[in-house]
Design a protein around this motif. Structure first.
Motif, PDB file in Angstrom:
ATOM      1  N   UNK A 176       0.056   3.525   9.661  1.00  0.00           N
ATOM      2  CA  UNK A 176      -0.199   4.833  10.882  1.00  0.00           C
ATOM      3  C   UNK A 176       0.136   6.040  10.027  1.00  0.00           C
ATOM      4  N   UNK A 177      -0.749   6.448   9.117  1.00  0.00           N
ATOM      5  CA  UNK A 177      -0.430   7.852   8.330  1.00  0.00           C
ATOM      6  C   UNK A 177      -1.659   8.661   8.394  1.00  0.00           C
TER       7      UNK A 177
ATOM      8  N   UNK B  36       0.792  -1.177   0.037  1.00  0.00           N
ATOM      9  CA  UNK B  36       0.020  -0.066   0.113  1.00  0.00           C
ATOM     10  C   UNK B  36       0.880   1.276  -0.221  1.00  0.00           C
ATOM     11  N   UNK B  37       2.033   1.217   0.624  1.00  0.00           N
ATOM     12  CA  UNK B  37       2.807   2.540   0.751  1.00  0.00           C
ATOM     13  C   UNK B  37       3.515   2.484  -0.541  1.00  0.00           C
ATOM     14  N   UNK B  38       4.027   1.321  -1.107  1.00  0.00           N
ATOM     15  CA  UNK B  38       4.719   1.391  -2.545  1.00  0.00           C
ATOM     16  C   UNK B  38       4.011   2.040  -3.703  1.00  0.00           C
ATOM     17  N   UNK B  39       2.706   1.508  -3.442  1.00  0.00           N
ATOM     18  CA  UNK B  39       1.844   1.953  -4.468  1.00  0.00           C
ATOM     19  C   UNK B  39       1.228   3.230  -4.500  1.00  0.00           C
ATOM     20  N   UNK B  40       1.253   3.894  -3.372  1.00  0.00           N
ATOM     21  CA  UNK B  40       1.118   5.239  -3.001  1.00  0.00           C
ATOM     22  C   UNK B  40      -0.361   5.353  -2.565  1.00  0.00           C
TER      23      UNK B  40
ATOM     24  N   UNK C 134      -7.975   4.049   2.854  1.00  0.00           N
ATOM     25  CA  UNK C 134      -7.053   2.760   2.424  1.00  0.00           C
ATOM     26  C   UNK C 134      -5.932   2.336   2.857  1.00  0.00           C
ATOM     27  N   UNK C 135      -5.029   3.388   2.937  1.00  0.00           N
ATOM     28  CA  UNK C 135      -3.739   3.087   3.629  1.00  0.00           C
ATOM     29  C   UNK C 135      -3.718   2.691   4.922  1.00  0.00           C
TER      30      UNK C 135
END
Lengths: 339, 227, 374
Positions: C234-235, C218-222, C227-228
């Motif tokens: 935690x963002x 999820x982080x890599x695909x932005x 959804x993240x």
């Protein structure tokens, strides 16, 4: 002469008109019920409280342009809606709407025909309707329609097995295939089969939802996924045929349910003396009341549940309902032998 | 979809030079930005003031990859490192994986067209964020017209569509991009709308109302130009 | 697709269908080219740009003040947060101080907006799954939010509710009480949605283990926003890089575990409660004071560029503005649209799922095409 020809003809006309009018108003009822559940008003414009909305809908469907896609198979495309609609209507031939009525000294049976294999007739006639859906989806030459018809053929065939199994248990209890005989058997036993066979009744209800492509099993025409499923390419009168057939089928399964599980035209609690006034209500009224109760459950479910996914639907049908229905047959058979 | 330099089909014989001046007032002729003041040569990229120490990730980058950072800039609290295009992948990998940097999240990737800058016209700007360390940095690459930039899709898959958009809007190519085609504009579009020399006015309504007249007017303009 | 790399010929047993741009559940004009094996999705290629209006280019030829109402039209179901992101970016670039009262009002507005946006998401997501009733329930409460907005700024959809340097108008008399009353109503209605969906077997079967994405992916695909967070990352810009008055607010960031559609649903449902909590704090602690800071008549920031992000209902909404210091319009105006970045993950999410899940997944990432295409 009168009994052999005119009387059945008159009854056919009455039943046909009644069914078509009911279909029209079921649509209105559906919109209203859904609106009430969803804190809306529903149709309010045509007539007081939208009471004439069905007439406007029918008129609209009649005068709309009837488009045949350029690359469709024209004959099959035209025939498909008829193949769906006709079986839905002729299934009413064996439904006993009421007991015998006496009018001008004439005893009129409250049904069009009492076939001794009435239930078998209903099952087989209902099976034909699937062809219309498959053919309609295939002949449209549209991918969405094809996907929709593939879904619905798989769905209808699998759920037909479960539904037929529940009917077998009723036949075992009643000892007859005649629809009238089944009602009389319930009278004789003093119990409606819906209470004697709650499992069968439940499976029948779920199966009926699936058989009539109603929510939560309305995958063949899931508008959020398949645009409109098998009737994506249909418009005008031919669309109206599909539409009619869907609601006529709802009424068929409701009348069958009423006959098999809810005692048909019989009044409830005939043995409770202080409720004997219920017997004053004519049989056809009881029949209608029960049928509408069943139909209302259809609408209620639609307003409440999300839609199943295709594979989940299949899993539910094959892994739960069919084994349960077969088990129910076995248990019923054992009880019948032992008790 | 070649690397189009002509802004729009109706612009007659569009010059490749960044300052087109079609004087013809034909309906087809697109006017360049008329009122805009002369574009500046580029962002100032202010150096950090003396009192502000560079954060750890900048010093780590400078120490870890000597010579990769051309310039460090600081403005309204944002840190920017300017790196040469050839070392972008190296820097990206370093910023993502080194403890103390951990810029795992690519917030944004975009470009700026500094038309009047003489050397390298475009800025590619990568806005990076580090979720574990809660810090931001911008990486900037200066690119000349027609020059390709290494794609960072291998480092941050999120760059896929963002680079497509930059390609679509600025016509900057990314080498190693898996699927470099237009994203927002139609596939057969000519020109790259976010460039500063892209005409702000189209052919107008005449093209829609009577294409024949429009063609005649355009031909007249071309003829006038030839004479 | 003239620029496509040469593709192998389509296999005879794969069906290529074109979902959209006119399709009931693509939430606008999204077009998906789906390659199906039976009903299973082999690959999905989103085609966007049907709603491209050139907001970025347009903004480069408008005054800084005029751009506020262009931002309304990007994510048109969450106009207030779009305004907020833009005005804060300009304020950061220009070094403007915003009065505390204005920051509180902004916080209230953006949290109300989050509630409204999530209500619309909830309704359309449920309707995509066939539960139409939830849609109507959601719209019923959304009307209440829109009424509050109407009373504040006169508009119900495109609010133009913020100005660079502060707020255009103060809160109307009695508005704060209405906001608190709305919070109570909304809190009572939340169990209604939950009753219809959370424990519903069909809903759970339709959403659990559908579109699972791990935290790293999820982080890599932005991915950004709910959804993240549903993948357990935690963002939240409100916590990580506080803006407006979020530093003074007390709230929790709900996180998911499985990263599937059901968790994304749960995360957003919990965000309702957190938003109401923030609104209550902000309304009750609304400080006295001016609502507009000292702003020059002509806004012309010094040369420089900056990126500033806020937490829009759909995720991290960032603005990148470059000023040349000479003109009164930005030299470069760039929006980092959360919907665009979330939509990018769709092909990855739908692979191997059924057509029915595609619909569920479009719903779960909560896109607005006005923002994707700008």
């Amino acid at each position: 002469m009168v009994e052999a020809l005119i009387l059945p003809l008159v009854k056919i006309v009455i039943v046909l008109v009644a069914v078509l009018v009911t279909v029209m108003y079921i649509v209105l009822l559906e919109r209203k019920v859904q609106a009430w559940v969803q804190v809306r008003l529903g149709p309010m414009r045509v007539g007081p409280h939208g009471i004439l909305q069905p007439l406007a809908d029918v008129l609209k469907l009649f005068v709309k342009e009837d488009i045949t896609p350029a690359r469709a198979d024209k004959w099959v495309f035209t025939a498909a809606p008829i193949i769906v609609l006709v079986p839905a209507l002729i299934a009413f031939a064996v439904i006993p709407f009421a007991g015998d009525l006496t009018l001008f000294g004439l005893t009129i049976p409250g049904r069009i025909a009492d076939v001794n294999v009435g239930l078998l007739y209903v099952i087989s006639v209902a099976g034909i309707g699937i062809y219309g859906i498959i053919l309609g989806g295939w002949s449209s030459n549209s991918k969405w329609a094809l996907l929709g018809s593939l879904r619905s053929s798989a769905q209808l065939i699998s759920y037909e097995i479960a539904v037929t199994m529940t009917l077998v248990t009723v036949i075992m209890l009643a000892g007859t295939l005649s629809m009238v005989g089944i009602v009389q058997a319930q009278l004789a036993k003093g119990w409606w089969f819906g209470f004697m066979q709650p499992v069968a009744f439940f499976i029948y209800f779920v199966g009926a939802l699936a058989e009539t492509n109603r929510a939560p099993f309305d995958l063949p025409e899931a508008e959020q996924e398949l645009v409109a499923g098998f009737h994506t390419e249909y418009s005008g009168m031919r669309f109206a045929f599909y539409f009619l057939a869907e609601y006529a089928n709802m009424i068929v399964v409701s009348t069958v349910a009423t006959t098999l599980f809810l005692g048909g035209w019989l009044a409830p609690f005939p043995n409770v003396s202080w409720l004997s006034f219920l017997g004053l209500v004519p049989g056809w009224a009881w029949f209608m009341l029960k049928t509408f109760g069943f139909l209302y459950a259809f609408l209620w479910v639609r307003a409440t549940f999300p839609r199943y996914r295709y594979d989940q639907l299949m899993r539910l049908g094959w892994k739960w309902l069919i084994p349960l229905a077969i088990l129910n047959v076995v248990v019923t058979g054992l009880l019948k032998v032992l008790v | 979809m070649a690397d189009e330099q002509t802004p729009q089909p109706p612009a007659p014989a569009a010059p490749g030079a960044p300052t087109p001046a079609p004087k013809a007032a034909a309906p087809g002729a697109a006017k360049p930005e008329a009122k805009a003041p002369p574009a500046p040569p580029g962002p100032p990229d202010q150096a950090p003031p003396a009192g502000v120490p560079a954060p750890a990730f900048v010093t780590a980058l400078q120490a870890g990859l000597p010579g990769a950072v051309e310039q460090v800039s600081f403005w309204v609290g944002d840190w920017t490192v300017i790196v040469p295009g050839a070392r972008l992948l190296e820097v990206s990998g370093f910023l993502r994986d080194t403890p103390g940097c951990l810029f795992t999240y690519l917030s944004d990737l975009t470009a700026v067209d500094w038309l009047a800058r003489e050397t390298k016209r475009f800025d590619i700007v990568l806005c990076l964020y580090s979720i574990p360390l809660r810090q931001r940095v911008r990486v900037k690459v200066r690119v000349a017209e027609g020059e390709a930039v290494p794609s960072v899709t291998g480092v941050w898959p999120a760059a896929n569509w963002l680079e497509r958009e930059v390609f679509d809007m600025f016509g900057i190519r990314f080498t190693g991009h898996p699927d470099l085609r237009r994203i927002l504009m139609p596939d057969d579009w000519q020109g790259h709308p976010q460039r500063k020399d892209y005409p702000l006015e189209g052919p107008g309504e005449l093209l829609m109302e009577s294409p024949q007249d429009w063609l005649k007017a355009r031909q007249a303009a071309v003829d006038a130009d030839v004479k | 697709m003239q620029t496509d790399a040469p593709r192998p010929m389509f296999d005879t047993d794969e069906l290529v269908i074109n979902m959209g741009p006119q399709h009931p559940s693509t939430h606008g004009v999204l077009r998906l080219i789906l390659r199906l094996d039976g009903e299973r999705v082999v690959s999905c290629d989103p085609v966007i740009g049907y709603l491209h209006r050139g907001v970025e280019k347009l903004s480069e030829n408008r005054d800084y003040t005029q751009i506020v109402l262009l931002t309304d039209r990007m994510d048109y179901v969450a106009a207030a947060t779009n305004n907020l992101g833009y005005v804060e970016t300009v304020e950061k670039l220009y070094g403007l101080e915003v009065p505390r009262r204005a920051r509180y009002i902004r916080t209230i507005l953006s949290e109300l907006q989050r509630v409204a946006s999530h209500l619309l998401w909830l309704g359309t997501h449920a309707a995509d799954l066939g539960a139409l009733t939830v849609l109507l329930f959601g719209l019923r409460e959304r009307e209440l939010v829109l009424d509050l907005f109407e009373e504040y700024c006169g508009a119900r959809l495109t609010y133009n509710a913020m100005r660079i340097g502060g707020q255009p108008v103060d809160v109307p008399v009695g508005w704060d009480k209405k906001v608190l009353a709305f919070c109570d109503v909304q809190e009572q209605k939340l169990p209604e949605y939950e009753q219809l969906l959370t424990g519903n077997r069909i809903f759970m079967e339709r959403t659990k283990a559908v579109g699972v994405i791990s935290a790293a992916d999820a982080v890599a695909v932005g991915l950004c926003g709910p959804p993240l967070r549903a993948s357990g990352v935690y963002r939240d810009v409100r916590k990580d890089e506080p803006y407006a008055a979020y530093e003074e607010m007390e709230f929790d960031v709900p996180l998911g575990v499985a990263g599937d559609t059901y968790d994304r649903y749960l995360v957003r449902l919990e965000e309702f409660r957190q938003s109401l909590r923030i609104i209550r704090q902000a309304v009750q602690g609304l400080p006295e004071g001016p609502i507009m800071g000292k702003v020059p008549r002509l806004i012309k920031p010094p040369a420089g560029e900056t990126y500033h992000a806020i937490e829009a209902p759909k995720g991290e909404l960032g603005y990148f503005i470059a000023s040349d210091g000479k003109s009164a319009s930005p030299y470069r105006f760039r929006v980092r649209p959360p919907s665009f970045c979330n939509l990018q993950a769709l092909p990855q999410l739908v692979k191997g799922h059924l057509v029915a899940d595609v619909v569920a997944l479009i719903g779960t990432i909560d896109i607005v095409l006005g923002e994707v295409d700008r």
